[in-house]
Every structure is written in C-alpha cells, then in structure tokens.
Design an enzyme around this catalytic site. Structure first.
Site: not given
Ligand code: SF4
Ligand code: SF4
Length: 301
Positions: A128, A182, A185, A192, A208, A233, A236, A240
């Site tokens: 990284d 993915c 969904c 977010c 973000c 955060c 997301c 999932c």
């Molecule tokens: S939550 Fe996971 S499976 Fe659903 S759209 Fe986002 S990345 Fe894809």
């Molecule tokens: S980490 Fe994911 S859910 Fe959180 S603010 Fe960033 S993009 Fe959105």
C-alpha cells in the site's frame, strides 16, 4: 551465483498460509490494460481522489509495475484477513475494523519479507505504499473481484482483507484472472452515509467518510456529522452479502488491544500528544494525528 532452487507455486502458497495469508495468486508482470488505466485516469481527472495528490503521481509506474523492479516477471498477490475475534462495543466511537489491530503496513511487510526470502530471485515487497494498482493485480492473479463498493471481494470469503504484493524476477505460471462480478444488490450504494459510491467500482473520495476522517486534513463544515464513525467507515462492507460470514484473522497482531477497545469519547477528548503517541504508535490511526482525531470527535453525534 546462488544454487538455491526456487520453490514451486504450491510450496509458496503453503508457506504464505503458514505466515497467515488466506489467499495467494500469481500474475504475469506486464502493463495495466488500457481500459483500466483510462478508468483510473478519468477518476483522477474529475478530482475523485480529493487531496490524495500522491494518487496523481507516478502514473507511468502505476501502469507498469516493471518500473518498480526492472527484472520483475511475476507479481504474487497475498490477501490476509484482518477481521478480529474481538470488536468494539457499538456504543463507543467506531474505528474501522482494519484499523483495530497493529498497523498493517508493519505487520504485512514483516510477513511478506519472510515470504519474499522463501520465493527467492530479485524481489520487491509492496504494502500500500508503492504506486501499484493492487486491486487490479489481485483480480489478474485470480484472488478476487472488485465489488460496486470498490472493495476487493474474495469469493466465499468477503472483503475484510489486506492485500500485499511481492514482485519477483522468477517466472511462475500465472493464475486465471477472475471475471466474476459482485451480486450488484445495491445495498452498499443505499447505505453509504456519504453517497460516495459512484458506480463501476469507483468511489468519490471527497464524499467518503473513510477519506474524510483519515486523509482529509481540513475542517468540517458547521453541522457536519460523522454519526458515530471516529476513524474510517465500514458501512459498505458491513452490509455486503459477501461478508455475511467473515473469515477471522489468524494473525494475532490484528486483534485489538483492550486499551483500544475501551476508548470512549471522554478518554479521547483527554488524550495528550504523549498518550496519543503511546497508544497509537503501532496503529494505522497515527496517520490522522491527534488533531485529526479530535476534529473527528467533535463531529460525532
Ligand atoms: S453490497 Fe456487495 S454485493 Fe451488493 S452491490 Fe455492493 S459490493 Fe455488490
Ligand atoms: S467507506 Fe463506503 S460506506 Fe463509508 S462513506 Fe466510504 S464509500 Fe460510503
């Protein structure tokens, strides 16, 4: 000249697993595909990287890992779970799961250096810090695929993983890139809090909360709220479906200390620079510095 014979892929995978890595893949070193390089350039050109100016440098290196190690023939991508057995109480100011344990730069580098020694040849370890498109290479090496939330998702294992890479001058047979996508969904997009997921696996960092709480150095506007997210955060990833049964880390360094698990608003507000350095010396949280952590604290509900 060394007479040491290089280990085969299976031996390297076995050694990597012994060192705590969950999934390992091999890709041939070559230039990044044009479509992917353009997608990245477009993302930069509209400013989605915010103040992370380092992402707008060394594009030639980013598009050709051979510039990191001219003799490189293979890139070995290693994924290690960081999902700990112990987590914070949800009542406390939340720290992103990846930052609960010891700083992954230190932990992964130590382990990848050992693995690089085992692999042999000329090697370069990246965690990284080098300009390397690590998720792109993880896909090429068959380790995972990129979700709509921009995370690298390992089939049947999810996305709570760190990635690290070894470039080596030894040529190994490449794995097949993953073409899976993915489930789409949309849960990550809907949940977010910053409305930052813009599609095609891209995030607008400027919206973000992970970027805003860690990389962004300015003040937040009056009334801006982080909810209960103090550092990073997880939203997301948490929603999932690929993460419904996370793989627990086998690396003890990624388990949080009791001190970190008990950090409440009062303790954080009373941190002195000395205490901050002591608690976070080996934590990724040091990146935000005490000033950044206190700024975030003020923006909690
Ligand atoms: S939550 Fe996971 S499976 Fe659903 S759209 Fe986002 S990345 Fe894809
Ligand atoms: S980490 Fe994911 S859910 Fe959180 S603010 Fe960033 S993009 Fe959105």
């Amino acid at each position: 000249m060394s007479l040491k014979q290089s280990p085969c892929k299976d031996e390297i995978i076995a050694e990597a697993k012994r060192l705590g890595f969950y999934k390992i893949g091999f890709a041939k070193v070559r230039s990044v595909e044009k479509a992917s390089a353009s997608q990245y350039a477009d993302w930069i050109s509209v400013g989605c990287h915010g103040e992370m100016s380092y992402l707008d440098r060394y594009h030639d290196v980013r598009n050709n890992p051979q510039q990191l190690l001219p003799s490189a023939k293979t890139i070995i991508v290693c994924a290690a779970s960081y999902y700990p057995a112990k987590k914070q109480s949800i009542e406390l100011p939340q720290i992103a799961t990846y930052a609960l344990g010891r700083d992954y730069h230190e932990v992964l580098r130590e382990r990848l250096m050992l693995l690089a020694d085992f692999v042999g040849g000329e090697t370069r370890v990246c965690v990284d810090t080098a300009p390397l498109r690590e998720r792109y290479w993880a896909v090429q090496a068959g380790v995972g695929f990129v979700g709509r939330n921009s995370q690298l998702i390992i089939p049947d294992a999810g996305s709570y993983f760190f990635l690290g890479e070894i470039l080596t001058s030894i040529e190994f047979p490449a794995d097949t890139p993953l073409t899976q996508s993915c489930l789409e969904c949309g849960r990550c997009v809907d949940s977010c809090p910053g409305n930052a997921i813009i599609g095609n696996g891209a995030i607008d960092a400027r919206r973000c909360l992970s970027y805003l709480t860690i990389e962004y150095k300015g003040d937040f506007p009056e009334g801006f709220s982080l909810g209960n997210r103090l550092y990073g955060c997880d939203e997301c990833q948490a929603v999932c479906p690929h993460n419904s049964t996370p793989i627990f880390t086998s690396i003890p360094d990624f388990e949080p200390s009791d001190e970190l698990l008990s950090l409440d608003k009062k303790t954080i507000s009373e941190l002195t620079p000395e205490l901050f350095s002591m608690i976070f010396r080996h934590s990724a949280i040091k990146r935000t510095k005490l000033m950044g952590l206190l700024r975030n604290l003020k923006a909690l509900d």
